[in-house]
Scaffold this active site. Structure first.
Site, PDB file in Angstrom:
ATOM      1  N   SER A   1       0.856  -1.190   0.000  1.00 36.35           N
ATOM      2  CA  SER A   1       0.000   0.000   0.000  1.00 36.35           C
ATOM      3  C   SER A   1       0.891   1.239   0.000  1.00 36.35           C
ATOM      4  CB  SER A   1      -0.957  -0.031   1.202  1.00 36.35           C
ATOM      5  OG  SER A   1      -1.837   1.064   1.181  1.00 36.35           O
ATOM      6  N   THR A   2       0.795   2.085   1.033  1.00 38.07           N
ATOM      7  CA  THR A   2       1.574   3.322   1.081  1.00 38.07           C
ATOM      8  C   THR A   2       3.070   3.030   0.994  1.00 38.07           C
ATOM      9  OG1 THR A   2      -0.123   4.303   2.467  1.00 38.07           O
ATOM     10  CG2 THR A   2       2.003   5.415   2.422  1.00 38.07           C
TER      11      THR A   2
ATOM     12  N   HIS B   1      -2.710  -1.342  -3.142  1.00 37.53           N
ATOM     13  CA  HIS B   1      -3.846  -0.444  -2.941  1.00 37.53           C
ATOM     14  C   HIS B   1      -3.692   0.762  -3.863  1.00 37.53           C
ATOM     15  CE1 HIS B   1      -4.278  -2.027   1.481  1.00 37.53           C
ATOM     16  NE2 HIS B   1      -4.654  -2.914   0.581  1.00 37.53           N
TER      17      HIS B   1
ATOM     18  N   MET C   1      -0.314   1.150   5.044  1.00 34.69           N
ATOM     19  CA  MET C   1      -1.142   1.452   6.205  1.00 34.69           C
ATOM     20  C   MET C   1      -2.128   0.316   6.468  1.00 34.69           C
ATOM     21  SD  MET C   1      -2.027   5.513   6.059  1.00 34.69           S
ATOM     22  CE  MET C   1      -2.987   5.414   4.568  1.00 34.69           C
TER      23      MET C   1
ATOM     24  N   ASP D   1      -4.229  -4.938   6.179  1.00 34.79           N
ATOM     25  CA  ASP D   1      -4.601  -5.809   5.069  1.00 34.79           C
ATOM     26  C   ASP D   1      -3.465  -6.786   4.772  1.00 34.79           C
ATOM     27  OD1 ASP D   1      -6.181  -6.780   3.011  1.00 34.79           O
ATOM     28  OD2 ASP D   1      -5.520  -5.279   1.563  1.00 34.79           O
TER      29      ASP D   1
END
Length: 372
Positions: free
Chosen positions: A188-189, A216, A309, A312
């Site tokens: 993600s991030t 993401h 973040m 998940d």
């Protein structure tokens, strides 16, 4: 610090931030030039930076802002066009911490609500890290690069961050005794840069095994990410197509706005795209991919959870480990945000917790038969 030439967007974001008990609007500015001129005075932890602005646009302002405050967490905000997505990727190479697509119209309630939720979460997470990070005086401007490049061991935006050792209290599991047949990656991030770094060295794995990735990311962004992955790996990479057969030699990327799963279809494994509700507030989400892979490859599944973040991938990682597979997490020191990999590590499901630059070499050894 909110920087956007639209008075409507600037006012909306400022109201959202001001309504949060742990946040304060340091400044609300119209151009990148104003941001550069005022950053020393307002000293923000986070900047929400529009791309298209008069006088000095976001991509030109970014390196100037980071030159003045190296630990500034910059979130690029733009409408969802291919051009803006390309610019956002370039911004990540220049040191931006994250990006967020602005809704086409703030009158669309669901789009505005999602934008509101995502933005506040990003500000809170990245702001907390920025406040823990001591500034480095006289930091040089980030180098100008034309495309997303593989990250070094530490991304430029966090190279100055403290490097806490992974706690000895975190339990490690043994790697599976079964040879892996597939590589799954969730991120993600900070993920785009981390993914570039990993796939650059994964040629021997990709040539013999399928690689499936969930990052993401919204539509359009995933299209461009697939192109970057193909260039970095020098192997075929594309957004997964519903019903296509999963084969070695390919990188499959979950398309923005769709969950990616896998399923058996006779003797073959196929992609199954899903337009269901978000999972862990994300779409695509990592857990659906991880969990579905267990039904196909059982204990021959190897998963990697990179920077991001939230949590998940942790529940899906538990399913993989319960079936006899293995999970590797990126370590805290090299993660932009140690949410997803930290959740997996603290759940005790990881066989290894590694710095970013050690992940690809470890994967190559594991897929070559190393079981340690």
């Amino acid at each position: 610090m909110v920087v956007d030439d639209s008075v409507v967007i600037r006012g909306m974001i400022s109201r959202w931030i001001a309504s949060e008990p742990d946040m304060v609007v340091a400044a609300s500015l119209r151009t990148g030039l104003e941001a550069v001129n005022q950053i020393d005075r307002v000293n923000p932890d986070v900047a929400v930076l529009d791309i298209e602005m008069p006088e000095l646009d976001g991509i030109a302002a970014l390196p100037k802002l980071l030159a003045k405050k190296k630990n500034l967490a910059v979130i690029m905000a733009s409408t969802l066009t291919r051009r803006n997505a390309e610019i956002s990727f370039k911004a990540l190479s220049l040191g931006a911490a994250d990006y967020i697509p602005k809704p086409e119209s703030t009158r669309e309630a669901s789009a505005a609500d999602n934008f509101h939720f995502d933005l506040i979460q990003k500000i809170r997470t990245l702001g907390a890290k920025a406040r823990r990070t001591a500034p480095v005086p006289h930091a040089p401007a980030a180098p100008h690069v034309q495309e997303l490049r593989p990250a070094p061991a530490l991304r430029p935006a966090v190279a100055h961050a403290p490097t806490p050792a992974v706690s000895a209290q975190i339990a490690r599991r043994s790697f599976s005794s079964q040879m892996p047949k597939v590589l799954l990656i969730g991120s993600s991030t900070g993920g785009p840069q981390a993914l570039m770094s990993v796939v650059t060295e994964l040629g021997p794995v990709i040539d013999r095994f399928p690689v499936l990735i969930t990052q993401h990311m919204p539509p359009t962004f995933t299209t461009i990410l697939a192109e970057h992955l193909a260039r970095s790996s020098r192997r075929p990479a594309h957004e997964a197509i519903d019903g296509e057969v999963v084969k070695p030699g390919q990188i499959y990327l979950a398309p923005g706005g769709r969950h990616m799963r896998v399923a058996r279809h006779g003797a073959e494994v196929v992609i199954a795209l899903d337009n269901g509700p978000p999972v862990n507030f994300c779409k695509p989400a990592v857990d659906p991919l991880f969990t579905s892979a267990v039904d196909v490859w059982q204990g021959s599944t190897l998963a990697v959870i990179l920077t991001g973040m939230g949590s998940d991938g942790m529940r899906g990682g538990k399913d993989i480990v319960a079936a006899g597979g293995s999970v590797i997490a990126q370590d805290e020191a090299t993660s932009v945000v140690w949410g997803m990999p930290g959740a997996a590590a603290n759940a005790g499901i990881c066989a290894a917790i590694l710095p970013l630059n050690q992940i690809a070499p470890k994967l190559v050894r594991l897929f070559a038969g190393d079981r340690s």
